[in-house]
Motif scaffolding. Structure first.
Motif, PDB file in Angstrom:
ATOM      1  N   GLU A   1       0.817  -1.218   0.000  1.00  0.00           N
ATOM      2  CA  GLU A   1       0.000   0.000   0.000  1.00  0.00           C
ATOM      3  C   GLU A   1       0.852   1.270   0.000  1.00  0.00           C
ATOM      4  O   GLU A   1       0.547   2.230  -0.698  1.00  0.00           O
ATOM      5  N   VAL A   2       1.920   1.284   0.779  1.00  0.00           N
ATOM      6  CA  VAL A   2       2.785   2.465   0.843  1.00  0.00           C
ATOM      7  C   VAL A   2       3.457   2.705  -0.509  1.00  0.00           C
ATOM      8  O   VAL A   2       3.481   3.838  -1.016  1.00  0.00           O
ATOM      9  N   VAL A   3       3.993   1.656  -1.107  1.00  0.00           N
ATOM     10  CA  VAL A   3       4.664   1.809  -2.401  1.00  0.00           C
ATOM     11  C   VAL A   3       3.656   2.200  -3.481  1.00  0.00           C
ATOM     12  O   VAL A   3       3.933   3.066  -4.322  1.00  0.00           O
ATOM     13  N   THR A   4       2.480   1.605  -3.452  1.00  0.00           N
ATOM     14  CA  THR A   4       1.435   1.950  -4.423  1.00  0.00           C
ATOM     15  C   THR A   4       1.018   3.413  -4.267  1.00  0.00           C
ATOM     16  O   THR A   4       0.872   4.137  -5.264  1.00  0.00           O
ATOM     17  N   ALA A   5       0.830   3.868  -3.030  1.00  0.00           N
ATOM     18  CA  ALA A   5       0.449   5.259  -2.785  1.00  0.00           C
ATOM     19  C   ALA A   5       1.515   6.222  -3.287  1.00  0.00           C
ATOM     20  O   ALA A   5       1.206   7.241  -3.907  1.00  0.00           O
ATOM     21  N   ARG A   6       2.773   5.875  -3.045  1.00  0.00           N
ATOM     22  CA  ARG A   6       3.864   6.746  -3.518  1.00  0.00           C
ATOM     23  C   ARG A   6       3.861   6.807  -5.043  1.00  0.00           C
ATOM     24  O   ARG A   6       3.972   7.872  -5.625  1.00  0.00           O
ATOM     25  N   ARG A   7       3.705   5.656  -5.681  1.00  0.00           N
ATOM     26  CA  ARG A   7       3.711   5.611  -7.142  1.00  0.00           C
ATOM     27  C   ARG A   7       2.520   6.351  -7.742  1.00  0.00           C
ATOM     28  O   ARG A   7       2.650   7.055  -8.743  1.00  0.00           O
ATOM     29  N   ASP A   8       1.359   6.207  -7.114  1.00  0.00           N
ATOM     30  CA  ASP A   8       0.133   6.747  -7.688  1.00  0.00           C
ATOM     31  C   ASP A   8      -0.168   8.194  -7.313  1.00  0.00           C
ATOM     32  O   ASP A   8      -1.134   8.768  -7.814  1.00  0.00           O
ATOM     33  N   THR A   9       0.622   8.785  -6.434  1.00  0.00           N
ATOM     34  CA  THR A   9       0.398  10.166  -6.027  1.00  0.00           C
ATOM     35  C   THR A   9       1.209  11.085  -6.932  1.00  0.00           C
ATOM     36  O   THR A   9       2.443  11.027  -6.954  1.00  0.00           O
ATOM     37  N   ALA A  10       0.474  11.903  -7.683  1.00  0.00           N
ATOM     38  CA  ALA A  10       1.125  12.801  -8.655  1.00  0.00           C
ATOM     39  C   ALA A  10       2.068  13.769  -7.950  1.00  0.00           C
ATOM     40  O   ALA A  10       1.763  14.294  -6.878  1.00  0.00           O
ATOM     41  N   GLY A  11       3.215  13.967  -8.559  1.00  0.00           N
ATOM     42  CA  GLY A  11       4.174  14.932  -8.066  1.00  0.00           C
ATOM     43  C   GLY A  11       5.055  14.460  -6.926  1.00  0.00           C
ATOM     44  O   GLY A  11       5.868  15.225  -6.419  1.00  0.00           O
ATOM     45  N   VAL A  12       4.920  13.212  -6.513  1.00  0.00           N
ATOM     46  CA  VAL A  12       5.754  12.697  -5.426  1.00  0.00           C
ATOM     47  C   VAL A  12       7.020  12.108  -6.039  1.00  0.00           C
ATOM     48  O   VAL A  12       6.960  11.182  -6.847  1.00  0.00           O
ATOM     49  N   PRO A  13       8.177  12.645  -5.673  1.00  0.00           N
ATOM     50  CA  PRO A  13       9.422  12.101  -6.224  1.00  0.00           C
ATOM     51  C   PRO A  13       9.693  10.685  -5.701  1.00  0.00           C
ATOM     52  O   PRO A  13       9.233  10.313  -4.623  1.00  0.00           O
ATOM     53  N   ALA A  14      10.436   9.937  -6.485  1.00  0.00           N
ATOM     54  CA  ALA A  14      10.730   8.542  -6.139  1.00  0.00           C
ATOM     55  C   ALA A  14      11.433   8.425  -4.789  1.00  0.00           C
ATOM     56  O   ALA A  14      11.247   7.443  -4.077  1.00  0.00           O
ATOM     57  N   ALA A  15      12.247   9.419  -4.442  1.00  0.00           N
ATOM     58  CA  ALA A  15      12.995   9.363  -3.182  1.00  0.00           C
ATOM     59  C   ALA A  15      12.104   9.603  -1.965  1.00  0.00           C
ATOM     60  O   ALA A  15      12.467   9.233  -0.851  1.00  0.00           O
ATOM     61  N   LYS A  16      10.941  10.191  -2.184  1.00  0.00           N
ATOM     62  CA  LYS A  16      10.056  10.497  -1.062  1.00  0.00           C
ATOM     63  C   LYS A  16       9.529   9.197  -0.450  1.00  0.00           C
ATOM     64  O   LYS A  16       9.094   8.290  -1.133  1.00  0.00           O
ATOM     65  N   GLY A  17       9.591   9.082   0.831  1.00  0.00           N
ATOM     66  CA  GLY A  17       9.089   7.903   1.523  1.00  0.00           C
ATOM     67  C   GLY A  17      10.052   6.730   1.538  1.00  0.00           C
ATOM     68  O   GLY A  17       9.718   5.669   2.067  1.00  0.00           O
ATOM     69  N   HIS A  18      11.245   6.917   0.966  1.00  0.00           N
ATOM     70  CA  HIS A  18      12.198   5.810   0.912  1.00  0.00           C
ATOM     71  C   HIS A  18      12.565   5.299   2.307  1.00  0.00           C
ATOM     72  O   HIS A  18      12.630   4.081   2.527  1.00  0.00           O
ATOM     73  N   ALA A  19      12.766   6.205   3.243  1.00  0.00           N
ATOM     74  CA  ALA A  19      13.128   5.789   4.607  1.00  0.00           C
ATOM     75  C   ALA A  19      11.996   4.969   5.236  1.00  0.00           C
ATOM     76  O   ALA A  19      12.249   3.962   5.917  1.00  0.00           O
ATOM     77  N   THR A  20      10.764   5.361   4.971  1.00  0.00           N
ATOM     78  CA  THR A  20       9.621   4.619   5.492  1.00  0.00           C
ATOM     79  C   THR A  20       9.560   3.225   4.887  1.00  0.00           C
ATOM     80  O   THR A  20       9.349   2.230   5.594  1.00  0.00           O
ATOM     81  N   ILE A  21       9.770   3.140   3.590  1.00  0.00           N
ATOM     82  CA  ILE A  21       9.743   1.849   2.900  1.00  0.00           C
ATOM     83  C   ILE A  21      10.859   0.949   3.425  1.00  0.00           C
ATOM     84  O   ILE A  21      10.665  -0.243   3.647  1.00  0.00           O
TER      85      ILE A  21
END
Length: 110
Positions: free
Chosen positions: A36-56
């Motif tokens: 869910e976290v990876v899907t949300a990051r991918r599907d949220t427009a304007g979110v850079p790939a590096a965002k949320g990396h620490a959480t993942i």
């Protein structure tokens, strides 16, 4: 004394498989969270790939820790079965299945 050993063995034959099933459930839940976290990051427009990396990465570490816990509990299960055979003369050819109300087991694929 033998009777007390049998009572303890009966209780362990219920709680050990239940603990194994609960750890599997936790691993499934954490895996779902990862998806869910990876899907949300991918599907949220304007979110850079590096965002949320620490959480993942933290979720991945939690998954790995649960795999380690699962292995430890499986070894404990084997140790307890050995102790039961050695101290109580129990004939434990096969450990009992998880309680009927428990979650379904995942089949191994060869």
């Amino acid at each position: 004394m033998q009777n007390l050993n049998n009572v303890a063995a009966e209780r362990l034959q219920k709680v050990v498989p239940a603990a194994e099933a609960q750890i599997d459930g936790a691993l499934i839940a954490v895996s779902s969270l990862m998806a869910e976290v990876v899907t949300a990051r991918r599907d949220t427009a304007g979110v850079p790939a590096a965002k949320g990396h620490a959480t993942i990465r933290r979720i991945a570490e939690a998954q790995l820790a649960l795999v380690g816990v699962s292995g430890d509990i499986l070894r404990v299960h084997g140790d307890l079965a050995d102790i039961g055979r050695e101290t109580s003369g129990l004939d434990l050819h096969e450990c009992p299945a998880v309680a009927e109300a428990g979650p379904a087991k995942i089949a191994l694929v060869s």
